[in-house]
Motif scaffolding. Structure first.
Motif, PDB file in Angstrom:
ATOM      1  N   GLN A  18       3.819  14.679  -8.045  1.00  0.00           N
ATOM      2  CA  GLN A  18       4.814  15.656  -7.607  1.00  0.00           C
ATOM      3  C   GLN A  18       5.654  16.134  -8.792  1.00  0.00           C
ATOM      4  OE1 GLN A  18       7.303  14.259  -4.449  1.00  0.00           O
ATOM      5  NE2 GLN A  18       8.598  16.074  -4.444  1.00  0.00           N
ATOM      6  N   ASN A  19       6.040  15.229  -9.671  1.00  0.00           N
ATOM      7  CA  ASN A  19       6.811  15.622 -10.854  1.00  0.00           C
ATOM      8  C   ASN A  19       5.989  16.548 -11.768  1.00  0.00           C
ATOM      9  OD1 ASN A  19       8.959  14.076  -9.973  1.00  0.00           O
ATOM     10  ND2 ASN A  19       8.389  12.290 -11.199  1.00  0.00           N
ATOM     11  N   GLU A  20       4.692  16.236 -11.915  1.00  0.00           N
ATOM     12  CA  GLU A  20       3.850  17.093 -12.757  1.00  0.00           C
ATOM     13  C   GLU A  20       3.716  18.490 -12.164  1.00  0.00           C
ATOM     14  OE1 GLU A  20       0.192  15.016 -13.052  1.00  0.00           O
ATOM     15  OE2 GLU A  20       0.950  13.488 -14.466  1.00  0.00           O
ATOM     16  N   GLN A  21       3.495  18.558 -10.832  1.00  0.00           N
ATOM     17  CA  GLN A  21       3.330  19.854 -10.183  1.00  0.00           C
ATOM     18  C   GLN A  21       4.636  20.647 -10.199  1.00  0.00           C
ATOM     19  OE1 GLN A  21       0.440  21.245  -8.911  1.00  0.00           O
ATOM     20  NE2 GLN A  21      -0.534  19.498  -9.933  1.00  0.00           N
ATOM     21  N   GLU A  22       5.754  19.979  -9.960  1.00  0.00           N
ATOM     22  CA  GLU A  22       7.034  20.699  -9.971  1.00  0.00           C
ATOM     23  C   GLU A  22       7.351  21.232 -11.374  1.00  0.00           C
ATOM     24  OE1 GLU A  22       9.859  17.954  -8.466  1.00  0.00           O
ATOM     25  OE2 GLU A  22       9.302  18.263  -6.342  1.00  0.00           O
ATOM     26  N   GLU A  23       7.046  20.481 -12.417  1.00  0.00           N
ATOM     27  CA  GLU A  23       7.267  20.959 -13.781  1.00  0.00           C
ATOM     28  C   GLU A  23       6.380  22.154 -14.101  1.00  0.00           C
ATOM     29  OE1 GLU A  23       9.234  21.070 -17.358  1.00  0.00           O
ATOM     30  OE2 GLU A  23       9.624  19.762 -15.606  1.00  0.00           O
ATOM     31  N   LEU A  24       5.124  22.104 -13.654  1.00  0.00           N
ATOM     32  CA  LEU A  24       4.202  23.222 -13.876  1.00  0.00           C
ATOM     33  C   LEU A  24       4.670  24.459 -13.128  1.00  0.00           C
ATOM     34  CD1 LEU A  24       1.550  24.170 -15.149  1.00  0.00           C
ATOM     35  CD2 LEU A  24       0.357  23.298 -13.143  1.00  0.00           C
ATOM     36  N   ILE A  25       5.181  24.276 -11.912  1.00  0.00           N
ATOM     37  CA  ILE A  25       5.679  25.415 -11.135  1.00  0.00           C
ATOM     38  C   ILE A  25       6.877  26.053 -11.832  1.00  0.00           C
ATOM     39  CG2 ILE A  25       6.839  26.022  -8.974  1.00  0.00           C
ATOM     40  CD1 ILE A  25       5.012  24.012  -7.568  1.00  0.00           C
ATOM     41  N   LYS A  26       7.759  25.250 -12.404  1.00  0.00           N
ATOM     42  CA  LYS A  26       8.919  25.810 -13.121  1.00  0.00           C
ATOM     43  C   LYS A  26       8.476  26.635 -14.332  1.00  0.00           C
ATOM     44  CE  LYS A  26      12.159  22.161 -11.797  1.00  0.00           C
ATOM     45  NZ  LYS A  26      12.997  21.042 -12.297  1.00  0.00           N
ATOM     46  N   VAL A  27       7.478  26.161 -15.066  1.00  0.00           N
ATOM     47  CA  VAL A  27       6.980  26.902 -16.241  1.00  0.00           C
ATOM     48  C   VAL A  27       6.369  28.224 -15.821  1.00  0.00           C
ATOM     49  CG1 VAL A  27       5.292  26.870 -18.122  1.00  0.00           C
ATOM     50  CG2 VAL A  27       6.653  24.826 -17.606  1.00  0.00           C
ATOM     51  N   MET A  28       5.585  28.184 -14.736  1.00  0.00           N
ATOM     52  CA  MET A  28       4.930  29.406 -14.265  1.00  0.00           C
ATOM     53  C   MET A  28       5.972  30.390 -13.737  1.00  0.00           C
ATOM     54  SD  MET A  28       1.537  27.781 -12.452  1.00  0.00           S
ATOM     55  CE  MET A  28       0.827  29.370 -12.115  1.00  0.00           C
ATOM     56  N   GLU A  29       6.995  29.895 -13.043  1.00  0.00           N
ATOM     57  CA  GLU A  29       8.049  30.785 -12.561  1.00  0.00           C
ATOM     58  C   GLU A  29       8.800  31.425 -13.737  1.00  0.00           C
ATOM     59  OE1 GLU A  29      10.437  28.349 -10.115  1.00  0.00           O
ATOM     60  OE2 GLU A  29       9.174  28.604  -8.293  1.00  0.00           O
ATOM     61  N   ARG A  30       9.035  30.668 -14.817  1.00  0.00           N
ATOM     62  CA  ARG A  30       9.720  31.223 -15.989  1.00  0.00           C
ATOM     63  C   ARG A  30       8.860  32.292 -16.686  1.00  0.00           C
ATOM     64  NH1 ARG A  30      10.611  26.849 -18.091  1.00  0.00           N
ATOM     65  NH2 ARG A  30       8.938  26.769 -19.668  1.00  0.00           N
TER      66      ARG A  30
ATOM     67  N   PHE B 214       0.831  -1.203   0.000  1.00  0.00           N
ATOM     68  CA  PHE B 214       0.000   0.000   0.000  1.00  0.00           C
ATOM     69  C   PHE B 214       0.869   1.257   0.000  1.00  0.00           C
ATOM     70  CE2 PHE B 214      -3.265  -2.842   2.098  1.00  0.00           C
ATOM     71  CZ  PHE B 214      -4.024  -2.961   0.951  1.00  0.00           C
ATOM     72  N   LEU B 215       1.917   1.263   0.829  1.00  0.00           N
ATOM     73  CA  LEU B 215       2.775   2.447   0.908  1.00  0.00           C
ATOM     74  C   LEU B 215       3.552   2.647  -0.396  1.00  0.00           C
ATOM     75  CD1 LEU B 215       4.167   2.137   4.552  1.00  0.00           C
ATOM     76  CD2 LEU B 215       2.306   3.576   3.711  1.00  0.00           C
ATOM     77  N   ALA B 216       4.001   1.566  -1.019  1.00  0.00           N
ATOM     78  CA  ALA B 216       4.723   1.697  -2.287  1.00  0.00           C
ATOM     79  C   ALA B 216       3.800   2.226  -3.387  1.00  0.00           C
ATOM     80  CB  ALA B 216       5.317   0.349  -2.690  1.00  0.00           C
ATOM     81  N   ASP B 217       2.558   1.737  -3.407  1.00  0.00           N
ATOM     82  CA  ASP B 217       1.606   2.220  -4.419  1.00  0.00           C
ATOM     83  C   ASP B 217       1.303   3.697  -4.206  1.00  0.00           C
ATOM     84  OD1 ASP B 217      -0.393   1.615  -6.595  1.00  0.00           O
ATOM     85  OD2 ASP B 217      -1.754   2.316  -5.023  1.00  0.00           O
ATOM     86  N   LEU B 218       1.132   4.093  -2.939  1.00  0.00           N
ATOM     87  CA  LEU B 218       0.866   5.499  -2.645  1.00  0.00           C
ATOM     88  C   LEU B 218       2.089   6.364  -2.984  1.00  0.00           C
ATOM     89  CD1 LEU B 218      -1.392   7.268  -1.478  1.00  0.00           C
ATOM     90  CD2 LEU B 218      -0.320   7.004   0.770  1.00  0.00           C
ATOM     91  N   GLU B 219       3.264   5.866  -2.728  1.00  0.00           N
ATOM     92  CA  GLU B 219       4.484   6.606  -3.059  1.00  0.00           C
ATOM     93  C   GLU B 219       4.629   6.793  -4.571  1.00  0.00           C
ATOM     94  OE1 GLU B 219       9.336   6.303  -2.272  1.00  0.00           O
ATOM     95  OE2 GLU B 219       7.948   4.797  -1.482  1.00  0.00           O
ATOM     96  N   TYR B 220       4.221   5.770  -5.326  1.00  0.00           N
ATOM     97  CA  TYR B 220       4.268   5.890  -6.788  1.00  0.00           C
ATOM     98  C   TYR B 220       3.324   6.990  -7.275  1.00  0.00           C
ATOM     99  CZ  TYR B 220       3.443   4.677 -11.685  1.00  0.00           C
ATOM    100  OH  TYR B 220       3.298   4.728 -13.049  1.00  0.00           O
ATOM    101  N   GLU B 221       2.103   7.020  -6.739  1.00  0.00           N
ATOM    102  CA  GLU B 221       1.159   8.065  -7.106  1.00  0.00           C
ATOM    103  C   GLU B 221       1.696   9.444  -6.707  1.00  0.00           C
ATOM    104  OE1 GLU B 221      -1.510   7.783  -8.837  1.00  0.00           O
ATOM    105  OE2 GLU B 221      -1.673   5.591  -8.927  1.00  0.00           O
ATOM    106  N   GLU B 222       2.309   9.523  -5.536  1.00  0.00           N
ATOM    107  CA  GLU B 222       2.860  10.798  -5.078  1.00  0.00           C
ATOM    108  C   GLU B 222       3.994  11.264  -5.989  1.00  0.00           C
ATOM    109  OE1 GLU B 222       5.016  12.622  -1.052  1.00  0.00           O
ATOM    110  OE2 GLU B 222       4.899  10.459  -1.407  1.00  0.00           O
ATOM    111  N   ARG B 223       4.851  10.347  -6.406  1.00  0.00           N
ATOM    112  CA  ARG B 223       5.981  10.729  -7.242  1.00  0.00           C
ATOM    113  C   ARG B 223       5.516  11.247  -8.605  1.00  0.00           C
ATOM    114  NH1 ARG B 223       8.601   6.667  -6.244  1.00  0.00           N
ATOM    115  NH2 ARG B 223       8.013   5.339  -8.004  1.00  0.00           N
ATOM    116  N   ILE B 224       4.525  10.623  -9.199  1.00  0.00           N
ATOM    117  CA  ILE B 224       4.018  11.061 -10.507  1.00  0.00           C
ATOM    118  C   ILE B 224       3.417  12.460 -10.406  1.00  0.00           C
ATOM    119  CG2 ILE B 224       2.263  10.609 -12.253  1.00  0.00           C
ATOM    120  CD1 ILE B 224       2.739   7.664 -11.874  1.00  0.00           C
TER     121      ILE B 224
END
Length: 636
Positions: A333-345, A321-331
């Motif tokens: 998180q990467n999408e949100q961090e990429e969007l934040i970089k675009v908005m900051e630029r 369960f924790l590994a599955d939740l971590e996988y969802e979090e990682r996906i």
């Protein structure tokens, strides 16, 4: 309170303890009136006084292996404290307090400091004795005088213990009832404060007791030649005519010795035999205790192993369960961090353009007009970029599907208990069927989810066997994993199907079923009567499995049979696919067939051979069994 004084008497080489009776104090000096040695003739040198704190209150000797009681008093362990123990209780001889000692005498602490003090005291006493040894030559004559004087006036100090076998010790008391003199240790061993010894009369050591032992009457000083049967004592001829034994039956002392010795020998043999029985029983009891402890250790290991496996499964689920939740979090998180970089630029570019445009507006007209068109295009493009860079919430709709609720499992764990014997199984007679030589028994599944059945025993017999009281037994293994796996197999009925084959045609049989596990065996079910068919009586066509068209996979097998489609609906014939691992006497798993030619079986183990057959039956309880097909699953 006056302590006992210890004097070094040169003619005996040891200190003697004299009772403080008849002591007269004169100018602070104690004079012992009962001492036979005259001071003028036998000068004695006082020895270092023994402190009462170093003496055992029971044997009055220096402590040997001192142990401390719960009441803080100290005793010698052997034999003083050992003979006072009654199970785990001991009564202190000093304060009379009943003390409970958990673990017995072995749990009482040893007073090592007191032992060291006693050792130093003994060493000091030994050194003083060496000094006194040098005066022996000078005092030899005086010691001879004291010995002769002592032998003339009394024999109290020369009486020895009559029970000591190796080193005879000086007697402390004489028992008039036993006619024996005892030292302190032997007295403690033989005359404990229990019936009948507590009524015996104990006096100061007496040498005249030995006369009766040597065959002399203590009353008349005559030879003991008779034995009184009523009083059970040896007597002399004068005792026979006395009032004490007048009219009593007398026999010679030789006959009494022979009879009593024979009786004692007989009782001794009985005692020896009884001791052998007790020894055997004691050894059996010890062996039984050891066996019981080994069984408990095995049970403890089984419980730990079962709990460890259960905890391992829970830990595996947690990690999943924790590994599955971590996988969802990682996906996400990467999408949100990429969007934040675009908005900051975009924000950084627009802010720089905004500052530059503000400066250009303050320039001259000519300079402004040179960059106005380009600047206007950049402003429009930057505005469009800022409008597109809006807040985009994360797609968390999938997270509600990641809920866990283990209330059912917690209840199951909470209800876990020791394994119980299975309840009586039941045969579902509405589903049973028969052919010419086979009877199909359908057993209802256990009523409770926590019921564990390791195997079924099917007991059956024919009419003829019943009259001869003969029965056959078919044992069918029931693997709990099979039942759990069946829940995840489509169309699986979950019932237990047993085929009793190779029966006689047109014969009545009686069946009953019992279940068992490691905890025990259930009672037999109700008896079910069934009669096999005559040849040609069945109206059901025999199903056929086409083995060449069957296909195997890693965890599934596809079985091909056109028999379900060859039957008209008006015949009301149902078909079931039965399968189980090959070579194992297990119950059959069943799948309902719905008129299809190919039938896929899921939930199988890889690289395992399975046997399959199809059962066709109608509402009258008639059936036909197809040919058996062996199919092996592929490797995973």
């Amino acid at each position: 309170m006056m302590r006992h004084s210890v004097l070094m008497n040169k003619d005996f080489g040891e200190g003697f303890v004299f009772s403080p009776v008849n002591v007269v104090a004169t100018n602070g000096n104690h004079a012992f009136e009962h001492v036979r040695v005259a001071p003028s003739k036998c000068p004695v040198k006082p020895k270092m006084e023994v402190d009462s704190d170093l003496q055992c209150p029971i044997c009055l000797e220096l402590f040997s292996y001192p142990i401390i009681l719960p009441c803080s008093h100290v005793l010698c362990r052997s034999p003083c404290a050992e003979h006072l123990f009654d199970f785990n209780f001991i009564r202190c001889p000093v304060c009379r307090d009943n003390c409970y000692v958990s673990g017995g005498i072995s749990s009482l602490p040893r007073v090592i400091a007191l032992e060291n003090i006693i050792e130093r005291y003994k060493a000091d006493r030994s050194s003083k004795e060496n000094i006194n040894q040098q005066e022996k030559t000078h005092d030899a004559s005086l010691l001879d005088v004291s010995v002769s004087s002592q032998s003339d006036t009394g024999t109290e100090l020369s009486v020895l213990c009559q029970l000591c076998n190796i080193a005879k010790k000086k007697a402390k008391k004489s028992c008039l009832d036993c006619n024996v003199s005892y030292c302190s240790n032997c007295l403690l061993l033989t005359h404990q404060k229990k019936d009948p010894f507590n009524t015996h009369e104990l006096v100061s050591p007496r040498d005249d007791l030995n006369r009766s032992v040597n065959g002399m009457c203590t009353t008349h000083a005559d030879q003991l030649s008779l034995y009184c049967k009523e009083c059970c004592v040896p007597t002399c001829m004068a005792c026979k005519d006395s009032n004490l034994h007048k009219g009593h039956f007398m026999i010679t002392i030789e006959d009494a010795y022979t009879d009593i010795k024979a009786s004692i020998d007989k009782n001794l043999q009985k005692l020896g035999s009884s001791q052998d029985k007790v020894t055997t029983a004691l050894q059996n009891q010890r062996d039984n205790l050891k066996e019981m402890q080994q069984k408990i250790d095995r049970k403890r290991g089984e419980i730990n192993a079962q709990c460890d496996m259960l905890l391992a499964e829970i830990e595996n689920k947690r990690n999943f369960f924790l590994a599955d939740l971590e996988y969802e979090e990682r996906i996400r998180q990467n999408e949100q961090e990429e969007l934040i970089k675009v908005m900051e630029r975009i924000l950084g570019s627009s802010q720089a353009l905004y500052s530059y445009t503000s400066e250009v507006l303050n320039e001259d007209v000519s300079e402004f007009l040179e960059v106005a068109n380009t600047l206007s295009e950049k402003l429009v493009k930057a505005t469009i970029d800022c409008e597109t860079a809006q807040f985009q919430p994360s797609d968390c709709d999938v997270l509600p599907g990641k809920l866990v609720d283990f209330r059912k499992e917690r209840n199951i764990i909470r209800d876990m208990n020791y394994l119980l014997a299975p309840v009586t199984p039941s045969v579902d007679v509405t589903r049973c069927s028969r052919s010419e030589d086979t009877v199909v028994l359908v057993l209802s599944p256990p009523r409770h989810s926590h019921d564990v059945i390791d195997e079924y025993q099917i007991h059956y017999c024919s009419e003829e066997q019943k009259s001869l009281e003969i029965e056959d037994t078919l044992i069918v293994k029931n693997v709990p994993e099979d039942r759990l796996a069946a829940k995840n197999v489509p169309n699986c009925s979950g019932v237990v199907v047993v085929l009793v084959e190779n029966l006689c045609k047109a014969t009545t049989y009686y069946f009953c079923v019992s279940a068992s596990n490691q905890a025990g065996r259930s009672a037999n079910s109700e008896v079910v009567q069934c009669t096999t068919l005559l040849p040609g009586e069945s109206v059901i066509p025999a199903p056929v499995i086409v083995e060449s068209l069957c296909r195997q996979f890693a965890t599934s097998v596809q079985i091909y049979s056109s028999s379900p489609q060859d039957i008209a609906a008006e015949q009301h014939i149902s078909h079931f696919l039965l399968y189980r691992p090959r070579g194992q006497s297990r119950a059959w798993r069943t799948l309902s067939l719905y008129g299809r030619q190919d039938h896929r079986v899921f939930g199988l183990q890889a690289s395992t051979e399975y046997e399959f057959l199809i059962l066709g039956c109608n509402q009258r309880g008639e059936c036909q069994v197809s040919n058996r097909v062996i199919v092996q699953t592929e490797q995973s």
